[in-house]
Design an enzyme around this catalytic site. Structure first.
Site, PDB file in Angstrom:
ATOM      1  N   CYS A   8       2.118   1.604   9.316  1.00 29.65           N
ATOM      2  CA  CYS A   8       1.772   1.713   7.890  1.00 29.65           C
ATOM      3  C   CYS A   8       0.258   1.720   7.780  1.00 29.65           C
ATOM      4  O   CYS A   8      -0.442   1.870   8.783  1.00 29.65           O
ATOM      5  CB  CYS A   8       2.426   0.605   7.062  1.00 29.65           C
ATOM      6  SG  CYS A   8       1.789  -1.067   7.329  1.00 29.65           S
ATOM      7  N   ASN A  11      -1.010  -2.471   8.520  1.00 29.86           N
ATOM      8  CA  ASN A  11      -0.199  -3.262   9.450  1.00 29.86           C
ATOM      9  C   ASN A  11      -0.091  -4.730   9.042  1.00 29.86           C
ATOM     10  O   ASN A  11      -0.055  -5.618   9.881  1.00 29.86           O
ATOM     11  CB  ASN A  11      -0.735  -3.125  10.875  1.00 29.86           C
ATOM     12  CG  ASN A  11       0.189  -3.676  11.955  1.00 29.86           C
ATOM     13  OD1 ASN A  11      -0.283  -4.187  12.954  1.00 29.86           O
ATOM     14  ND2 ASN A  11       1.490  -3.570  11.785  1.00 29.86           N
ATOM     15  N   CYS A  13       1.977  -5.377   5.852  1.00 29.75           N
ATOM     16  CA  CYS A  13       3.103  -5.463   4.920  1.00 29.75           C
ATOM     17  C   CYS A  13       4.333  -4.733   5.439  1.00 29.75           C
ATOM     18  O   CYS A  13       5.278  -5.356   5.924  1.00 29.75           O
ATOM     19  CB  CYS A  13       2.723  -4.916   3.548  1.00 29.75           C
ATOM     20  SG  CYS A  13       1.505  -5.905   2.655  1.00 29.75           S
ATOM     21  N   ARG A  14       4.328  -3.416   5.341  1.00 29.34           N
ATOM     22  CA  ARG A  14       5.532  -2.632   5.629  1.00 29.34           C
ATOM     23  C   ARG A  14       5.888  -2.571   7.107  1.00 29.34           C
ATOM     24  O   ARG A  14       7.037  -2.806   7.485  1.00 29.34           O
ATOM     25  CB  ARG A  14       5.375  -1.218   5.066  1.00 29.34           C
ATOM     26  CG  ARG A  14       5.246  -1.185   3.556  1.00 29.34           C
ATOM     27  CD  ARG A  14       4.891   0.181   3.046  1.00 29.34           C
ATOM     28  NE  ARG A  14       3.527   0.536   3.427  1.00 29.34           N
ATOM     29  CZ  ARG A  14       2.978   1.717   3.216  1.00 29.34           C
ATOM     30  NH1 ARG A  14       3.679   2.684   2.655  1.00 29.34           N
ATOM     31  NH2 ARG A  14       1.735   1.956   3.561  1.00 29.34           N
ATOM     32  N   SER A  15       4.928  -2.228   7.946  1.00 29.46           N
ATOM     33  CA  SER A  15       5.282  -2.066   9.364  1.00 29.46           C
ATOM     34  C   SER A  15       5.655  -3.387  10.035  1.00 29.46           C
ATOM     35  O   SER A  15       6.607  -3.413  10.818  1.00 29.46           O
ATOM     36  CB  SER A  15       4.194  -1.309  10.139  1.00 29.46           C
ATOM     37  OG  SER A  15       2.944  -1.926  10.041  1.00 29.46           O
ATOM     38  N   ASP A 125       3.927   0.791  -0.754  1.00 36.94           N
ATOM     39  CA  ASP A 125       3.155  -0.303  -0.179  1.00 36.94           C
ATOM     40  C   ASP A 125       3.159  -1.504  -1.131  1.00 36.94           C
ATOM     41  O   ASP A 125       2.551  -1.450  -2.203  1.00 36.94           O
ATOM     42  CB  ASP A 125       1.726   0.166   0.078  1.00 36.94           C
ATOM     43  CG  ASP A 125       0.931  -0.805   0.927  1.00 36.94           C
ATOM     44  OD1 ASP A 125       1.329  -1.990   1.025  1.00 36.94           O
ATOM     45  OD2 ASP A 125      -0.085  -0.379   1.498  1.00 36.94           O
TER      46      ASP A 125
END
Length: 158
Positions: A8, A11, A13-15, A125
């Protein structure tokens, strides 16, 4: 060993949420010794930091570990070291493709590319939206679709 990298923007939040969820899913299915799972970001703004507090809270709610996870920037070496590189949105995909002119060894695609039951194409995000529940819902669906794709392409019985 099947190597999967989630990517993401930063690196945090999402990933890392996808990394933690996918680790849990793979372990739940009994394939933890068949996979290497990691995450990285397009940028290095948060390098060395643990997942964002909203991501930590969501993972804590689900009982998923993020121990030892720290943000890092994707490297040129990652493009050849991983079998699957899974990005969260179109901008991540474009940024990743701009890193290198020749095709990477890895298959590169968005997390939601193989989720047929949703209308979404990207994982928003939550650093900006604040909606970690929505991000988790999409990550969960995407990770299940990814796992099914890998099972259909790889012999996990070896």
């Amino acid at each position: 060993m099947i190597k999967v990298l989630f990517v993401c923007l930063g690196n945090i939040c999402r990933s890392p949420m996808a990394e933690a969820y996918f680790r849990h899913l793979v372990t739940q299915q009994g394939y933890q010794n068949k996979f290497e799972i990691d995450s990285s970001g397009i940028g290095d703004w948060h390098a060395g930091k643990p997942p964002y507090q909203g991501t930590q809270k969501k993972l804590d709610e689900q009982g998923f570990s993020y121990e030892g996870m720290y943000a890092r920037k994707i490297t040129f070496e990652d493009l050849d070291a991983f079998d699957y590189i899974v990005v969260m949105d179109n901008q991540n995909l474009a940024d990743l493709k701009s890193l290198r002119h020749e095709a990477p060894k890895a298959r590169v695609f968005k997390l939601l590319d193989f989720v047929t039951e949703l209308n979404e194409e990207e994982v928003p995000d939550p650093y900006y939206t604040g909606n970690f529940d929505e991000t988790y819902r999409l990550v969960e669906a995407g990770c299940h679709a990814l796992f099914n794709l890998i099972k259909s392409e790889q012999d996990l019985s070896k």
